[in-house]
Enzyme design. Structure first.
Site, PDB file in Angstrom:
ATOM      1  N   GLU A   1       0.856  -1.117  -0.083  1.00 41.41           N
ATOM      2  CA  GLU A   1       0.024  -0.032   0.066  1.00 41.41           C
ATOM      3  C   GLU A   1       0.910   1.252   0.100  1.00 41.41           C
ATOM      4  O   GLU A   1       1.743   1.316   1.037  1.00 41.41           O
ATOM      5  CB  GLU A   1      -1.034  -0.125   1.290  1.00 41.41           C
ATOM      6  CG  GLU A   1      -1.882  -0.952   1.212  1.00 41.41           C
ATOM      7  CD  GLU A   1      -2.180  -1.416   2.457  1.00 41.41           C
ATOM      8  OE1 GLU A   1      -1.992  -0.993   3.629  1.00 41.41           O
ATOM      9  OE2 GLU A   1      -2.871  -3.028   2.746  1.00 41.41           O
TER      10      GLU A   1
ATOM     11  N   HIS B   1      -0.404   2.252  15.663  1.00 42.41           N
ATOM     12  CA  HIS B   1       0.826   2.681  14.940  1.00 42.41           C
ATOM     13  C   HIS B   1       2.038   2.623  15.648  1.00 42.41           C
ATOM     14  O   HIS B   1       2.890   3.212  15.415  1.00 42.41           O
ATOM     15  CB  HIS B   1       0.626   4.091  14.373  1.00 42.41           C
ATOM     16  CG  HIS B   1      -0.375   4.404  13.203  1.00 42.41           C
ATOM     17  ND1 HIS B   1      -1.847   4.452  13.535  1.00 42.41           N
ATOM     18  CD2 HIS B   1      -0.389   3.996  12.237  1.00 42.41           C
ATOM     19  CE1 HIS B   1      -2.627   4.361  12.645  1.00 42.41           C
ATOM     20  NE2 HIS B   1      -1.744   4.584  11.553  1.00 42.41           N
TER      21      HIS B   1
ATOM     22  N   ASP C   1       1.231  -3.319  13.010  1.00 44.57           N
ATOM     23  CA  ASP C   1      -0.061  -3.373  13.436  1.00 44.57           C
ATOM     24  C   ASP C   1      -0.946  -3.979  12.687  1.00 44.57           C
ATOM     25  O   ASP C   1      -2.096  -4.599  13.136  1.00 44.57           O
ATOM     26  CB  ASP C   1      -0.665  -2.327  14.442  1.00 44.57           C
ATOM     27  CG  ASP C   1       0.545  -1.616  15.246  1.00 44.57           C
ATOM     28  OD1 ASP C   1       0.247  -2.205  16.485  1.00 44.57           O
ATOM     29  OD2 ASP C   1       1.398  -0.786  14.881  1.00 44.57           O
ATOM     30  N   TYR C   2      -0.528  -3.926  11.450  1.00 45.82           N
ATOM     31  CA  TYR C   2      -1.809  -4.404  10.452  1.00 45.82           C
ATOM     32  C   TYR C   2      -1.420  -5.870   9.621  1.00 45.82           C
ATOM     33  O   TYR C   2      -2.016  -6.342   9.005  1.00 45.82           O
ATOM     34  CB  TYR C   2      -1.902  -3.531   9.322  1.00 45.82           C
ATOM     35  CG  TYR C   2      -2.541  -2.178   9.830  1.00 45.82           C
ATOM     36  CD1 TYR C   2      -3.556  -1.980  10.702  1.00 45.82           C
ATOM     37  CD2 TYR C   2      -1.745  -0.830   9.596  1.00 45.82           C
ATOM     38  CE1 TYR C   2      -3.955  -0.727  11.247  1.00 45.82           C
ATOM     39  CE2 TYR C   2      -2.104   0.199  10.028  1.00 45.82           C
ATOM     40  CZ  TYR C   2      -3.132   0.372  10.913  1.00 45.82           C
ATOM     41  OH  TYR C   2      -3.705   1.740  11.489  1.00 45.82           O
TER      42      TYR C   2
END
Ligand SMILES: Cc1ncc(C[n+]2csc(CCOP(=O)(O)OP(=O)(O)O)c2C)c(N)n1
Ligand SMILES: [Mg+2]
Length: 803
Positions: A494, A592, A550-551
């Site tokens: 991304e 984050h 964190d993702y």
């Protein structure tokens, strides 16, 4: 598009007939294996069985259109397909059921996976690539429903890269990107997010992927009305259908018992995907499950009489047979005579496999009985040992557990004895256990020369003129060198492409290397990892970027189930050297600034987990990993991109060693072990501790998996006699793992004068803002006070109580 019956007119009628009879033989062979396989489980010889019955016909059609260089990414029903390609013989099938540990006999996983999990070999014994363009390939199956989908996307995308990116040596992997990636999935599993994410991404990327949905209207006991809107997956996917104005999918629907329609659909799909690089979905309906889902239960419990009767009438093999007879291709008698021969051959294969499975156990049993006899004859505990021996003799068909357990128990009766017979038994037992353990535990990591921990360290070099630059510049210029040196390397994620990642570590590189190599993706972490796995399986060197640590949890199942287990579950026959790049720790807010390292360390055994403290170390890890052939996760430190570092002049060359710690400050009083961003705070605290006369040694763990393979930390503890591990994970997370490594594995308890301790973040996610960080994660006051308290306890005179 509904595909109706139509006889292929490209071949002569005789050839057509011959092909049909040969297909019938495979269908019947596969069914016979399924039927007998179930019996083997019910009689207790095998533990579990899941078979391909009821799905034979479409798999024969898929096999017909499958070419050399193509890849399958499927699931446990694909037994007939594997048989049609010649990759699964009846004897292999039974060895798979019994879990024979010899790969020559059980070629799918040497007993590591349950039956019904298939693969082909991509690697030679030395770990080098086979020529994948000369064989029909299957990526290794996993049990998780839809787990095959993310990888499928990458397998298909590799063809697109090979077709459109110049400069790559494609010789073993692709012929002009003409390879199709074939996926299979059960109807119920299309409910999974992974399915939808993959379908959407494939439509966006326009890759040569053909997904077959085997629709038997059930997922174990649960009928379609609970799974699929409108109970019709192709109907609800119709919005993906391409048209004159929009790219998308070609969607075909075909009945699973209709031989000619299936052949036609698969030829059609193959052409579209192969030539146009357009994804195709084939919805194969009206399939059945004659023996029920698996050996775990019978389907009579959940299918009513009407459905059961319908399934009997529409069994694809039955209808195929009826059609063959009606079309005058063969008579009933001819088919029945073939069936008889096939049944006999399957029974023989089963018998042979069972006796081969037992063979090595029988040999071991014989040796052990002999040694037990001898040891008993000299022992005061003779009776006990003889009883164990007789119990073993009574087991006519022993498994390894029977033998290992008997041998180990017998040694308890010989404790303290010194006879040569006991020695012989001891030696044999140790040898047996070691040899057998290797069969079950090898290949978690590469056993070849380019195992990542074997890549030699090369230090970054500097001159007087080396300038201080932002950390992200070092990363960017190092990536530039990597992409220049490795034409098969590519990165995607991304915001990774046009803007060169959210921290500009790839600034300008898309212009230089093109939008296929430095690529933006949709927001879909699971399939970003899937793209990476699939492309790595086909010889590319992908770097998959997860925007923030964190993702990564969105992709965690694909990472743990598929990537981390790949080498192990294939016993070294497939590899996916994927580098996962992410950034984490110490920014702001709950999502984050996380540091969920414990979770990752526990779930990603089989990968390397690297937490560099700065961008030079990070760049060095990328350089090391590019030379190795193993998957890894690199976590860059989120608050380090704008910190100044001296710019090395050997960018693209220097290699940070994997599994090696670095002492960044010498000290005499206590060893402080930490990693990543926290190190900067530890350094600050150590500076302040120095002012009160406490001299701390600081060690950067750097690589968490594996941790300190040279065992350097224990040497430090031997000197300082005190140990504190500091990180910003939850209590009992990564710091507990590190403590276990140092205290238990390295034996540091022998040198400790104070209790070894950890200092971690709070158990909750980090709160937002500077104060949120201060009160959530270890700060320099916390570290100072913790170290001081340890010193106070040891020496209260010199270090009176602080608070
Ligand atoms: C992620 C996951 N959830 C649940 C299961 C247990 N499970 C195994 S097969 C299955 C049903 C799958 O049905 P379907 O996709 O229609 O395939 P079929 O067996 O009917 O061919 C389930 C729920 C699993 N293996 N993986
Ligand atoms: Mg189903």
């Amino acid at each position: 598009m509904d595909v109706s019956s139509k006889t292929s007119n490209d071949i002569s009628f005789d050839d057509f007939k011959e092909q049909i009879i040969s297909d019938y033989k495979v269908a019947f062979l596969s069914r016979s294996c399924s039927l007998l396989g179930r019996k083997e489980v019910l009689t207790g010889k095998a533990k579990f069985g899941i078979f391909g019955d009821g799905k034979e016909l479409p798999q024969l059609a898929m096999a017909k259109s499958f070419r050399n260089g193509d890849f399958r990414s499927g699931y446990y029903r694909d037994q007939t397909f594997m048989m049609a390609l010649g990759h699964l013989k009846p004897k292999d099938f039974f060895h798979g059921l019994y879990a024979t540990t010899d790969m020559e006999k059980e070629p799918m996983s040497a007993g590591r996976q349950m039956g019904g999990h298939f693969l082909t070999y991509s690697l030679n014994e030395d770990g080098s690539w086979k020529d994948l363009t000369k064989q029909k390939n299957s990526s290794s199956d996993i049990s998780c429903t839809a787990g095959q989908m993310p990888r499928l996307l990458g397998l298909a995308q590799a063809s697109k890269i090979y077709r459109n990116v110049s400069g790559i040596d494609t010789s073993k992997f692709s012929v002009e990107g003409n390879e199709v990636a074939w996926g299979t999935i059960g109807n119920a599993s299309t409910s999974e997010g992974m399915f939808w994410e993959t379908i959407n991404a494939a439509g966006v990327l326009q890759v040569p992927m053909v997904v077959s949905v085997w629709d038997d209207e059930y997922g174990i006991s649960v009928p379609a009305k609970h799974h699929t809107t409108k109970e019709d997956i192709s109907k609800i996917l119709s919005g993906f259908q391409r048209d004159e104005n929009h790219k998308g999918f070609e969607i075909l629907k075909v009945k699973g018992w209709d031989y000619t329609a299936l052949m036609h659909a698969y030829e059609n799909a193959s052409d579209i995907a192969r030539q146009e690089h357009v994804p195709v979905l084939i919805h194969v309906t009206e399939l059945t499950q004659p023996q029920g889902h698996s050996t775990s239960g019978s389907h009579e419990r959940y299918k009513d009489d009407k459905r059961l009767a319908w399934e009997r009438d529409n069994d694809c093999n039955k209808r195929f047979k009826e059609w063959i007879i009606e079309s005058g291709i063969a008579t009933l008698e001819e088919l029945e005579s073939l069936e008889k021969q096939i049944k006999r051959s399957v029974r023989e294969a089963k018998k042979e496999a069972w006796s081969e499975f037992l063979e090595e156990n029988q040999t071991a049993k014989k040796s052990l009985v002999h040694l037990l006899n001898k040891a008993a004859s000299k022992s005061p505990n003779k009776n006990f040992i003889v009883r164990l021996k007789n119990d073993l003799i009574a087991i006519e068909e022993p498994i390894k557990k029977d033998i290992a357990s008997t041998a180990r128990k017998s040694l308890r009766y010989l404790i303290g004895e010194t006879s040569a017979e006991r020695q012989a038994l001891l030696k044999w037992t140790s040898g047996f256990l070691e040899e057998e353990q290797t069969k079950f535990s090898s290949h978690l990591y590469s056993e070849n020369e380019n195992n990542a921990t074997k890549i030699a360290s090369i230090k970054p070099s500097y001159t007087e003129a080396s300038e201080q630059v932002d950390g992200r510049v070092i990363l960017r210029d190092n990536f530039d060198k990597l992409f220049e040196k490795n034409p098969n390397a590519l990165i995607f994620g991304e915001d990774t492409g046009a803007i060169g990642d959210v921290n500009q570590g790839l600034e300008g590189l898309q212009e230089k290397y093109g939008a296929l190599r430095i690529a933006d993706t949709g927001i879909r972490e699971t399939t970003i990892i899937g793209q990476g796995i699939g492309m790595a399986l086909r010889g590319l060197r992908p770097i998959a970027e997860i925007q923030y640590l964190d993702y990564i949890f969105y992709a965690l199942s694909t990472l743990t189930d598929d990537l981390a287990s790949l080498l192990y579950r294939t016993k070294g026959k497939q590899k996916a050297p994927l580098i996962v790049r992410t950034r984490g720790h110490r920014l702001e807010g709950i999502w984050h600034s996380g540091s969920e390292m414990g979770g990752l360390i526990h779930l990603l055994r089989g990968m390397y987990i690297l937490a560099p403290r700065n961008m030079t170390q990070a760049a060095g890890f990328y350089n090391t990993l590019m030379k190795s052939d193993e998957p890894a996760l690199v976590i860059e430190s989120l608050n380090g991109y704008r910190l100044k570092e001296p710019k090395p002049n050997n960018l693209g060359e220097f290699c940070t060693p994997i599994g090696v710690v670095e002492t960044i400050k010498q000290g005499a009083d206590i060893t402080l072990v930490s990693y990543g961003s926290t190190l900067r705070i530890v350094e600050q605290a150590a500076f302040e501790l120095q002012e009160v006369g406490i001299d701390a040694e600081i060690i950067d763990a750097q690589t968490l998996l594996p941790f300190d393979i040279r065992e350097d930390v224990v040497k430090s503890v031997e000197k300082t006699n005190r140990l504190l591990v500091i990180d910003e994970d939850v209590p009992g997370g990564c710091s507990a793992y590190i403590l276990n490594e140092i205290v238990e594995k390295q034996g540091a308890y022998r040198f400790l004068d104070s209790a070894p301790q950890t200092l971690t973040a709070r158990a909750h996610r980090p709160a937002y803002g500077t104060d949120g960080d201060y009160f959530s994660k270890p700060n320099s006051e916390d570290i100072f006070e913790k170290v001081y308290a340890i010193m106070h306890e040891a020496n209260p005179n010199d270090y009176p109580k602080l608070r």
